[in-house]
Design a protein around this motif. Structure first.
Motif, PDB file in Angstrom:
ATOM      1  N   ARG A 122       0.783  -1.225  -0.112  1.00 22.38           N
ATOM      2  CA  ARG A 122       0.017   0.202  -0.174  1.00 22.38           C
ATOM      3  C   ARG A 122       0.757   1.204  -0.012  1.00 22.38           C
ATOM      4  N   PRO A 123       1.588   1.505  -0.964  1.00 23.24           N
ATOM      5  CA  PRO A 123       2.534   2.714  -1.066  1.00 23.24           C
ATOM      6  C   PRO A 123       1.390   3.833  -1.738  1.00 23.24           C
ATOM      7  N   ASP A 124       1.726   5.013  -1.688  1.00 19.20           N
ATOM      8  CA  ASP A 124       0.727   6.014  -2.218  1.00 19.20           C
ATOM      9  C   ASP A 124       1.467   6.376  -3.722  1.00 19.20           C
ATOM     10  N   ILE A 125       2.915   6.312  -3.756  1.00 15.25           N
ATOM     11  CA  ILE A 125       3.462   6.774  -5.056  1.00 15.25           C
ATOM     12  C   ILE A 125       4.567   5.913  -5.073  1.00 15.25           C
ATOM     13  N   LEU A 126       4.721   5.422  -6.552  1.00 13.16           N
ATOM     14  CA  LEU A 126       5.937   4.766  -6.751  1.00 13.16           C
ATOM     15  C   LEU A 126       6.619   5.439  -7.790  1.00 13.16           C
ATOM     16  N   ILE A 127       8.003   5.505  -7.429  1.00 14.49           N
ATOM     17  CA  ILE A 127       9.037   6.218  -8.406  1.00 14.49           C
ATOM     18  C   ILE A 127       9.717   4.970  -9.198  1.00 14.49           C
ATOM     19  N   VAL A 128       9.508   4.903 -10.558  1.00  9.58           N
ATOM     20  CA  VAL A 128      10.288   3.792 -10.835  1.00  9.58           C
ATOM     21  C   VAL A 128      11.151   4.065 -12.241  1.00  9.58           C
ATOM     22  N   ARG A 129      12.504   3.474 -11.968  1.00  9.90           N
ATOM     23  CA  ARG A 129      13.326   3.711 -13.358  1.00  9.90           C
ATOM     24  C   ARG A 129      13.527   2.153 -13.781  1.00  9.90           C
ATOM     25  N   HIS A 130      13.595   1.833 -15.017  1.00 10.75           N
ATOM     26  CA  HIS A 130      13.706   0.649 -15.574  1.00 10.75           C
ATOM     27  C   HIS A 130      14.416   0.513 -16.821  1.00 10.75           C
ATOM     28  N   ASN A 131      15.413  -0.266 -17.201  1.00  9.53           N
ATOM     29  CA  ASN A 131      16.025  -0.104 -18.471  1.00  9.53           C
ATOM     30  C   ASN A 131      15.647  -0.498 -19.732  1.00  9.53           C
ATOM     31  N   SER A 132      13.997  -1.055 -19.642  1.00  6.27           N
ATOM     32  CA  SER A 132      13.522  -1.254 -20.704  1.00  6.27           C
ATOM     33  C   SER A 132      12.155  -0.286 -21.227  1.00  6.27           C
ATOM     34  N   SER A 133      12.256   0.180 -22.318  1.00  5.56           N
ATOM     35  CA  SER A 133      11.321   1.016 -22.807  1.00  5.56           C
ATOM     36  C   SER A 133       9.925   0.441 -22.519  1.00  5.56           C
ATOM     37  N   GLY A 134       8.995   1.333 -22.020  1.00  2.78           N
ATOM     38  CA  GLY A 134       7.462   0.878 -21.769  1.00  2.78           C
ATOM     39  C   GLY A 134       7.382  -0.150 -20.518  1.00  2.78           C
ATOM     40  N   ALA A 135       8.437  -0.359 -19.929  1.00  3.49           N
ATOM     41  CA  ALA A 135       8.203  -1.175 -18.522  1.00  3.49           C
ATOM     42  C   ALA A 135       7.554  -0.217 -17.444  1.00  3.49           C
ATOM     43  N   VAL A 136       7.566   0.930 -17.295  1.00  2.00           N
ATOM     44  CA  VAL A 136       6.885   1.748 -16.169  1.00  2.00           C
ATOM     45  C   VAL A 136       5.507   1.694 -16.545  1.00  2.00           C
ATOM     46  N   ASP A 137       5.337   1.870 -17.964  1.00  2.00           N
ATOM     47  CA  ASP A 137       3.660   2.054 -18.227  1.00  2.00           C
ATOM     48  C   ASP A 137       3.234   0.590 -17.807  1.00  2.00           C
ATOM     49  N   LEU A 138       3.898  -0.479 -18.184  1.00  2.00           N
ATOM     50  CA  LEU A 138       3.288  -1.850 -17.798  1.00  2.00           C
ATOM     51  C   LEU A 138       2.921  -1.912 -16.253  1.00  2.00           C
ATOM     52  N   LEU A 139       4.016  -1.392 -15.502  1.00  2.00           N
ATOM     53  CA  LEU A 139       3.982  -1.672 -13.994  1.00  2.00           C
ATOM     54  C   LEU A 139       2.835  -0.814 -13.757  1.00  2.00           C
ATOM     55  N   ALA A 140       2.626   0.347 -14.148  1.00  2.00           N
ATOM     56  CA  ALA A 140       1.478   1.328 -13.589  1.00  2.00           C
ATOM     57  C   ALA A 140      -0.025   0.573 -13.873  1.00  2.00           C
ATOM     58  N   GLN A 141       0.062  -0.174 -14.977  1.00  2.00           N
ATOM     59  CA  GLN A 141      -1.324  -0.943 -15.292  1.00  2.00           C
ATOM     60  C   GLN A 141      -1.666  -1.926 -14.117  1.00  2.00           C
ATOM     61  N   LYS A 142      -0.607  -2.082 -13.139  1.00  2.00           N
ATOM     62  CA  LYS A 142      -0.724  -3.336 -12.230  1.00  2.00           C
ATOM     63  C   LYS A 142      -0.964  -2.758 -10.817  1.00  2.00           C
ATOM     64  N   VAL A 143      -0.797  -1.492 -10.673  1.00  2.00           N
ATOM     65  CA  VAL A 143      -0.744  -1.043  -9.097  1.00  2.00           C
ATOM     66  C   VAL A 143      -1.880  -0.038  -8.888  1.00  2.00           C
TER      67      VAL A 143
END
Lengths: 335, 425
Positions: A122-143
Motif C-alpha cells: 500500500r504505497p501511495d506513490i511509486l517512482i520507477v526507473r527501468h532499463n526497458s522502454s515501456g516497462a514503467v507503463d506496464l507496471l503502472a497498469q498493475k498497481v
C-alpha cells in the motif's frame, strides 16, 4: 524570471503555505507525451514556488504527511534517486529506496510480480526507473498507487525534461521561440525524447546534432531539424543541451573512438562560439569531461546551467509529487 | 617561370567531350591556356605532339602499392614509375598494408613518403574498420582530415550486416565514400576461380557469381537505408550490373568500378593453371566479360581501375589453388581501354572519362580534365602504333602481368604531373 544564481535571495512566492491550482488530468506521470502545454505550465509554475522553499532553512512542507513513497530503481542511479528522495522528504512523505539488480529482473512476468508485491504494501506513490522502454507503463497498469516514470529505457524521462524546462524558463523567461540543440547520443537517450516532446509542445525549435549512428532513425520525423555537422547545427542556437555518452556506445559499433567523438561532437569553446550570444549549456549529468564537453565550459558559471538543473530537479519533483498526491483516493485539498 | 607548350595536339577532354586539334600551354605546373591559337610568351619547352592525343592524366582508384611492409614487391616509388609509364598521374593506394592504414599518423606517413619518393600523385584510402577486422569502425573523421580520400576494407568484405549499416551511416554523416569489395566470404570460401564448367574440368573449387551478387544486393539495400555513399571496388558479373542499374534508377548513391582485367580477360585464359590470371574477384565467363564491357559503355559501370596488385614468384609460382590473387595493371590500363575503342565498343572520350573525370568527380578532386587553371597532369597518347606487350619491361617491381605477349594498339608517349615530365618513351 532571473536571479536564479543567488541562492540566498529571498523569493516572494513559494514559502509553501498557499495552494496553487494545477490543471493535471492524470493518475500517473509516465511521460511528457500525453501532457498538454497547460499541464506542463502548471507543473512548472508550482515547481517555481518550491525553488524558494528549498532555499529556506526549514525546507519542509508536510503536504504528503503519512504518505508512503517508494523509489523503485531497476537501474543504478545516484542523483535522480536522491532528488526524488529529497523531494518526498521535504513534502513530509515516508520514503523507501529499493534498488533491484537489473540483469535478473528483465522479464515482464517478474516485473509484474514485483509490482503486485509492492502494491500489497500500500504505497501511495511509486517512482520507477527501468532499463526497458515501456516497462514503467506496464507496471503502472498493475498497481493502485500513482506512478512516476524516473526513466524507462530509451523512451522517456519526464521529470528531467520538466526540470530542464524550468531551468530554461527561469533563465530566459520563456520557452517559446527559443532554439534548442540536443547533441550527442540522441538515439539512446530518454532525456532527449522527453525534451523533444516538451520543448516542441511549448513552442521551442529543436535541433538534433550527432553522428547518424547516434541519431534516431527518421529523426527529422520527430519534428526536429537534424545536423551531422556540429558547427553548422549550433549556428543561431540559444541552448546547447549535451547528452551523456554511454560507455557501451563509445567503442567501435556506433563510434570509432572517444577522441574522434570529441573532435567532431565534443562541446568546446570553438564550437560553442557558433551558438547565439548569450547561449547557455545544459547537461543532464553525469558528465564525461573531455568526451562530450570541455571542462572549462561545463564549469563556466556564466554559460553553464548544469548546477542549476540539479537544483531545479528537486523543485520539479516536489511539484510532481504534490500534484499526483492531490489526485490520490482520499487525497484532495488539505485543510 | 617554367612553361611547356604542346603544339599540334589532338586535345581530348572527356569531361566536355572536347576532341579537336589545338595547342596547350602549361605554366608553373598548371594548364594556362588551351585551344587553336594558343602560343607561349616565354622561352619554355615546346613539344610537338604530331597530332597525337593530349588527354588528362589517368586516375587509378585501386592500386596495391605494398608500401609499407611489402617493399620487396612494390614501393610507392616503383608503383608511381609504373603509373607514369601508363599515363596514370594519380594513384589511390589501398590501406591493407603492414601496418594497416587505420591511424591518422599512417595516412600522414603515406603522404610524406609519396611526396619524397613518388613521381605521381598518391592518395591513400583509409581502413574502413580498425585493423581491417570488420568489427570496430575506424576513425573516419580524423583519417579523412589527415588525407584519406575514401574508406575501404581492401580485398575483404564486411560480413556483418549491422557493422556495414553503421559504417555507411557514420560515413554518410561525414560525407565520405565507402568502397567495398563485394564478395560473400562464406560463399567464396577456399574458392580459387569462377565456378562453372571450367572449374569442374580443372578440378578447382569455384566461387559462384552469387557470392558477389548477394553482397551487392545487401550493400545496395543498406546504402538505400542509410543514405551513405557506396562504391563497389570491382564488380565482375552481369547480375551485379543489373542490381546496380536498378538501384541507380531508384536514386541510391552508388557507383562501381571494373578492373581492366575483367574487361579484357575471361576464365578461359587460366588455361593450364596460369596463376597470373588468378584474381579477386575471379575472371568470369565470357558472357560476364561482355556484360562488363556493355555496362561500361552504358555508364552503369562508372570507372575502370587497374587493380594493380604486385606479387612476386614466391606467391605466384605455386600450384594454382595455393597462389595468391592479383595481377599488375598500371601499364596496361590504358591499352585495354584503347582496345575497346579500336573494337568500336566505346568512343574515345567515353573510354577516357572512366579513368579521368569520373574518378575525379567520385573522389572530389579538381583534376581529370583539360581546363585552364587545373594542375597540368597530362598524358600524350599515340593511339595507333601496334606492339606486343612485354611484361619484362614494366617499371613495376613485380612482373605478374596477365597481358604478357598480348598485342595492343596505342601507348603513352609522355606523362606530365604538375607540369613536370615524369615519363617519356
Amino acid at each position: 524570471m532571473t536571479g536564479s544564481n543567488s541562492p540566498s535571495a529571498p523569493t516572494p512566492t513559494g514559502t509553501g503555505t498557499e495552494q496553487v491550482e494545477v490543471p493535471y488530468n492524470h493518475r500517473h506521470l509516465l511521460g511528457i507525451q500525453g501532457l498538454v502545454p497547460r499541464e506542463i505550465t502548471g507543473l512548472l509554475d508550482l515547481a517555481d514556488s518550491y525553488v524558494g522553499l528549498s532555499r529556506q532553512v526549514d525546507k519542509k512542507r508536510p503536504l504528503l504527511k503519512g504518505r508512503t513513497l517508494i523509489n523503485l530503481f531497476f537501474e543504478p542511479s545516484t542523483r535522480t534517486q536522491a532528488s526524488f528522495e529529497l523531494a518526498g522528504k521535504r513534502l513530509g512523505a515516508d520514503t523507501v529506496n529499493m534498488s533491484v539488480r537489473t540483469s535478473s529482473v528483465t522479464k515482464g512476468e517478474t516485473l509484474i510480480d514485483t509490482a503486485v508485491t509492492l502494491n500489497a504494501m500500500r504505497p501511495d506513490i511509486l517512482i520507477v526507473r527501468h532499463n526497458s522502454s515501456g516497462a514503467v507503463d506496464l507496471l503502472a497498469q498493475k498497481v493502485d498507487c500513482a506512478v512516476v516514470n524516473a526513466g524507462d529505457g530509451s523512451n522517456e524521462h519526464p521529470t528531467q525534461a520538466l526540470l530542464d524546462a524550468l531551468t530554461i524558463r527561469r533563465r530566459f523567461g520563456r520557452i517559446e521561440g527559443l532554439t534548442v540543440a540536443i547533441c550527442g547520443d540522441v538515439r539512446h537517450s530518454r532525456v532527449a525524447r522527453s525534451n523533444i516532446h516538451l520543448l516542441s509542445a511549448m513552442g521551442a525549435r529543436i535541433r538534433l546534432i550527432g553522428p547518424p549512428t547516434l541519431l534516431p532513425p527518421s529523426a527529422e520525423r520527430l519534428g526536429a531539424e537534424v545536423f551531422t555537422d556540429m558547427r553548422e547545427g549550433l549556428k543561431g542556437v540559444d541552448i546547447v543541451m549535451m547528452l551523456r555518452l554511454q560507455s557501451e556506445r563509445m567503442e567501435g559499433n556506433y563510434l570509432p573512438s572517444l577522441r574522434e567523438f570529441y573532435h567532431l561532437y565534443g562541446l568546446d569553446r570553438e564550437k560553442f562560439d557558433y551558438a547565439n550570444p548569450g547561449a547557455v549549456i545544459m547537461h543532464p549529468g553525469p558528465m564525461n569531461r573531455g568526451v562530450e564537453i570541455e571542462s572549462a565550459l561545463a564549469d563556466d558559471p556564466e554559460i553553464s546551467l548544469i548546477q542549476e538543473q540539479v537544483e531545479m530537479g528537486v523543485a520539479v519533483r516536489m511539484s510532481v509529487l504534490d500534484v499526483l498526491s492531490r489526485r490520490l483516493p482520499n487525497g484532495g485539498p488539505k485543510q | 617561370m617554367t612553361s611547356t607548350l604542346f603544339v599540334n595536339a589532338r586535345l581530348v577532354d572527356p569531361a566536355t567531350r572536347r576532341d579537336e586539334p589545338g595547342n596547350l600551354l602549361v605554366e608553373d605546373g598548371r594548364i594556362k591556356a588551351l585551344g587553336a591559337g594558343v602560343a607561349s610568351q616565354g622561352a619554355g619547352r615546346t613539344v610537338d605532339c604530331k597530332g597525337h592525343v593530349l588527354a588528362p592524366g589517368l586516375i587509378d582508384m585501386q592500386v596495391f602499392a605494398c608500401e609499407p611492409g611489402g617493399e620487396h614487391k612494390e614501393t610507392l616509388a616503383t608503383a608511381s614509375q609504373s603509373a607514369a609509364a601508363g599515363g596514370v598521374t594519380t594513384i589511390i593506394v589501398m590501406p591493407d598494408t603492414d601496418p594497416i592504414i587505420d591511424e591518422p599518423s599512417l595516412v600522414d606517413f603515406i603522404e610524406r613518403r609519396a611526396r619524397d619518393t613518388a613521381s605521381v600523385h598518391v592518395h591513400p584510402m583509409g581502413a574502413l574498420t580498425r585493423a581491417l577486422e570488420g568489427k570496430a569502425m575506424s576513425e573516419m573523421g580524423l583519417l579523412s582530415e589527415a588525407g584519406a580520400v575514401a574508406f575501404t576494407q581492401g580485398r575483404k568484405a564486411i560480413m556483418d550486416g549491422e557493422v556495414m549499416r553503421r559504417l555507411l551511416e557514420y560515413a554518410a554523416g561525414l560525407g565520405v565514400l565507402v568502397v567495398h569489395h563485394p564478395e560473400d566470404a562464406n560463399l567464396a570460401r577456399s574458392g580459387v576461380m569462377n565456378e562453372g564448367e571450367l572449374s569442374s574440368r580443372l578440378g578447382l573449387k569455384g566461387i559462384p557469381t552469387e557470392a558477389e551478387v548477394i553482397m551487392v544486393q545487401r550493400d545496395l539495400a543498406l546504402a538505400e537505408l542509410t543514405g551513405g555513399r557506396l562504391h563497389f571496388a570491382q564488380i565482375s558479373c552481369a547480375r551485379s550490373l543489373e542490381a546496380i542499374a536498378a538501384a541507380k534508377a531508384r536514386g541510391v548513391k552508388v557507383t562501381c568500378a571494373v578492373s581492366a582485367h575483367h574487361l579484357a580477360l575471361n576464365e578461359n585464359d587460366i588455361a593450364t593453371y596460369r596463376t597470373f590470371f588468378k584474381t579477386s574477384p575471379p575472371l568470369r565467363a565470357e558472357a560476364d566479360r561482355q556484360a562488363m564491357v556493355d555496362g561500361l559503355a552504358r555508364g552503369v559501370i562508372d570507372i575502370v581501375v587497374s587493380s594493380h596488385d604486385p606479387q612476386g614468384p614466391e606467391d605466384k609460382r605455386l600450384p594454382f589453388a595455393e597462389a595468391r590473387d592479383g595481377a599488375i595493371g598500371l601499364e596496361t590500363l590504358l591499352p585495354v581501354l584503347l582496345e575497346l575503342v579500336h573494337k568500336g565498343e566505346m568512343a574515345l572520350t567515353d573510354a577516357l572519362a572512366t579513368v579521368t573525370c569520373k574518378p575525379a568527380q567520385l573522389l572530389g578532386f579538381e583534376a581529370g580534365r583539360l581546363a585552364e587553371g587545373l594542375p597540368a597532369d597530362l598524358a600524350l597518347i599515340d593511339l595507333e602504333t601496334p606492339y606486343v606487350f612485354d611484361a619484362s619491361t614494366v617499371k613495376s617491381k613485380s612482373q605478374n602481368s596477365p597481358f604478357d605477349g598480348r598485342r595492343f594498339q596505342g601507348r603513352v608517349l609522355m606523362t606530365q604531373v604538375d607540369g613536370k615530365t615524369v615519363f617519356e618513351s
